[in-house]
Design a protein around this motif. Structure first.
Motif, short mmCIF file in Angstrom:
data_model
loop_
_atom_site.label_atom_id
_atom_site.label_comp_id
_atom_site.label_asym_id
_atom_site.label_seq_id
_atom_site.Cartn_x
_atom_site.Cartn_y
_atom_site.Cartn_z
N PHE A 169 1.21 -1.35 0.11
CA PHE A 169 0.23 -0.36 -0.27
C PHE A 169 0.37 1.52 -0.02
N CYS A 170 1.87 1.24 1.25
CA CYS A 170 3.02 2.19 0.88
C CYS A 170 3.88 3.01 0.04
N ALA A 171 4.46 1.46 -0.98
CA ALA A 171 4.93 2.06 -1.77
C ALA A 171 3.88 2.43 -3.69
N ASN A 172 2.61 1.92 -3.69
CA ASN A 172 1.23 2.47 -4.52
C ASN A 172 1.73 3.79 -4.22
N LEU A 173 1.12 4.36 -2.47
CA LEU A 173 1.53 5.84 -2.36
C LEU A 173 2.58 6.58 -2.72
N GLY A 174 3.39 5.81 -2.41
CA GLY A 174 4.66 6.92 -2.80
C GLY A 174 5.04 7.15 -4.31
N ASP A 396 -2.98 5.50 -9.09
CA ASP A 396 -1.89 5.06 -8.62
C ASP A 396 -2.39 4.77 -7.29
N ILE A 397 -4.13 5.41 -6.59
CA ILE A 397 -4.43 4.98 -4.70
C ILE A 397 -5.19 3.65 -4.82
N GLY A 398 -6.30 3.89 -5.85
CA GLY A 398 -7.70 3.15 -6.02
C GLY A 398 -6.88 1.54 -6.93
N GLY A 399 -6.17 1.19 -7.28
CA GLY A 399 -5.24 -0.14 -7.88
C GLY A 399 -4.48 -0.87 -6.04
N SER A 400 -4.66 0.35 -4.98
CA SER A 400 -3.66 -0.67 -3.48
C SER A 400 -5.52 -1.26 -2.96
N ALA A 401 -6.62 -1.32 -3.63
CA ALA A 401 -8.11 -1.90 -3.65
C ALA A 401 -7.32 -3.27 -3.52
N THR A 402 -7.57 -4.02 -4.57
CA THR A 402 -7.58 -4.96 -4.66
C THR A 402 -6.00 -6.01 -4.99
N PRO A 403 -6.06 -7.35 -4.90
CA PRO A 403 -4.43 -7.82 -5.55
C PRO A 403 -4.63 -7.65 -7.08
N ILE A 404 -4.56 -7.77 -7.53
CA ILE A 404 -4.72 -7.07 -8.97
C ILE A 404 -5.46 -5.56 -9.70
N GLY A 405 -5.06 -4.55 -8.52
CA GLY A 405 -5.29 -3.84 -9.46
C GLY A 405 -4.13 -3.06 -8.88
#
Length: 452
Positions: A169-174, A396-405
């Motif tokens: 999650f933090c990698a996607n946020l960063g 970027d952030i929406g992709g964090s919600a699921t394992p394939i996002g």
């Protein structure tokens, strides 16, 4: 119409089978990809060009695939071979670093520094993941940190899954903070002419605020579970060997560190040098194999081919949605519903992009949305940059919600499963959906307050 129905049906069936987790997911996506090629492109569309465009094999013979000749040089439709080659190259590099003892040395050094306390390690790794992902592709960050986390889990005897989930999650946020941090940002920046500085002063500020909330969320969610191991850590502090003992071969260790630093430099400067991520991935893999010498074959055997095949099948299925115009219909709907209201338009772009990116790879969705927000800016007078930052944070952030996002999610969960710690869809979503909603709310509020 038949092609669209078939494309959506195949995607939904694939998605359901992945959630049920009854079959290996690379098998599911590959079979779904074959169904897309046969049923959508063959039976319904009867279009060989559409199938070839989705397979994208011609990319390998294009100079722009290896070296960017100008803005938007890398293709973002169909099978993204650039992403696949880059992941493969980083996997080989990580295998080489692991063989040289780099990860074990790092985790033992870190564990010793914080006196073998899991909670400080947990917080430090979240912050490290976000900071590294600002400058290095989030895929590389997760390949690196997930390997270290598994090593630490074996050493300190705790469940690595909470740490891996927080790191993803933090990698996607960063990655949302800079132009080079996440593939959608690279596409947005090169297509619309924004620079590294533009991103860091806009999405970067939002990401910094959101990181504080994210660290607090994961801390309160898992600190009790991770902190219960403190009793045995005092014993481990005495019995664990010195970190230097992890270095089995100083020559290999030095070479692997040098190759990693070179990869970091190439990724940070790739917008200036013109070398694409595919070129960088192949080059770094070649250097690693050459440095490994007679052990090169062992490194090749260590590649997670199942993850690479998963990406191939997924890209083909998403290509079916692209070629039949499904993604374009979704994008056009945003302009219609907003009715020219700037704030409503921003909110729709953030949240629709987020929801779509949670289920459809955010790279093609970002590429599809770019001409839409450009048109919206011209017809409604809304500042294009505001729409661009909204699209960036949403994808970027929406992709964090699921394992394939997002790609980092797939890689992180794959590393965890490979090491004997599979992460189910239920556990992933239960952990990652709440902070995703929180960060999207923060993004919405920050954009409205700053630009309106």
């Amino acid at each position: 119409m038949l092609a669209q129905i078939l494309a959506v049906s195949i995607f939904l069936v694939m998605f359901l089978l992945i959630i049920l987790d009854k079959f290996q997911r690379h098998t599911v996506t590959l079979l779904s990809g074959c169904a897309t090629l046969v049923l959508v492109f063959g039976l319904a569309m009867r279009s060989v060009p559409a199938a070839l465009e989705t397979l994208n094999l011609h990319q390998f013979f294009s100079l722009s695939f290896w070296y960017e000749l100008g803005p938007g040089g890398e293709s973002a439709s169909g099978v993204n071979w650039s992403t696949i080659l880059f992941i493969a190259g980083m996997m080989i590099m990580v295998e080489g670093m692991a063989k040289a003892g780099f990860f074990r040395w790092m985790c033992m050094t870190l564990a010793k520094t914080v006196k073998y306390r899991t909670v400080p390690i947990f917080v430090a790794f979240m912050i490290m993941s976000a900071l590294l992902a600002m400058f290095i592709d989030s895929i590389t960050v997760i390949l690196f940190l997930a390997a270290v986390t598994v090593e630490l889990a074996q050493l300190l005897r705790f469940d690595p899954v909470p740490m891996i989930l927080s790191e993803i999650f933090c990698a996607n946020l960063g990655g949302s903070a800079t132009m080079c941090g996440d593939p959608p940002n690279i596409i947005i920046g090169t297509s619309l002419g924004y620079t590294f500085g533009d991103f860091i002063t806009n999405t970067g500020l939002i990401a910094a605020i959101a990181l504080v909330a994210t660290v607090l969320y994961f801390y309160f969610r898992f600190h009790k579970e991770l902190g219960k191991h403190d009793g045995q850590q005092a014993v481990l502090a005495i019995t664990c060997p010195d970190p230097s003992s992890a270095i089995t071969n100083r020559r290999d260790f030095t070479l692997s560190c040098g190759i990693f630093l070179l990869a970091v430099v190439l990724l940070i400067t790739h917008a200036q040098t013109g070398f694409t991520v595919a070129c960088i991935g192949v080059f770094i893999a070649a250097l690693t194999l050459i440095a490994a010498g007679k052990d090169a074959w062992k490194l090749l055997q260590g590649i997670d081919y199942k993850t690479l095949l998963f990406f191939v099948g997924l890209f083909i299925v998403v290509g079916g949605l692209e070629e039949t115009g499904i993604l374009e219909l979704i994008a056009e709907l945003i302009g219609t519903i907003s009715g020219g209201n700037a704030i409503l338009m921003v909110l729709i772009i953030i949240w629709v992009s987020a929801v779509a990116s949670a289920f459809v790879d955010n790279i093609p969705f970002a590429a599809t949305m770019i001409p839409v927000i450009r048109s919206l800016a011209v017809t409604t007078g809304v500042d294009l940059s505001v729409l661009a930052w909204s699209l960036s944070m949403g994808t970027d952030i929406g992709g964090s919600a699921t394992p394939i996002g997002a790609s980092a999610n797939v890689v992180g969960t794959s590393v965890s499963a490979k090491e004997g710690h599979p992460i189910s869809w239920a556990r992933y979503c239960k952990t990652s959906v709440p902070p995703t909603i929180v960060v999207l709310l923060i993004s919405s509020i920050c954009i409205i307050l700053r630009y309106f």
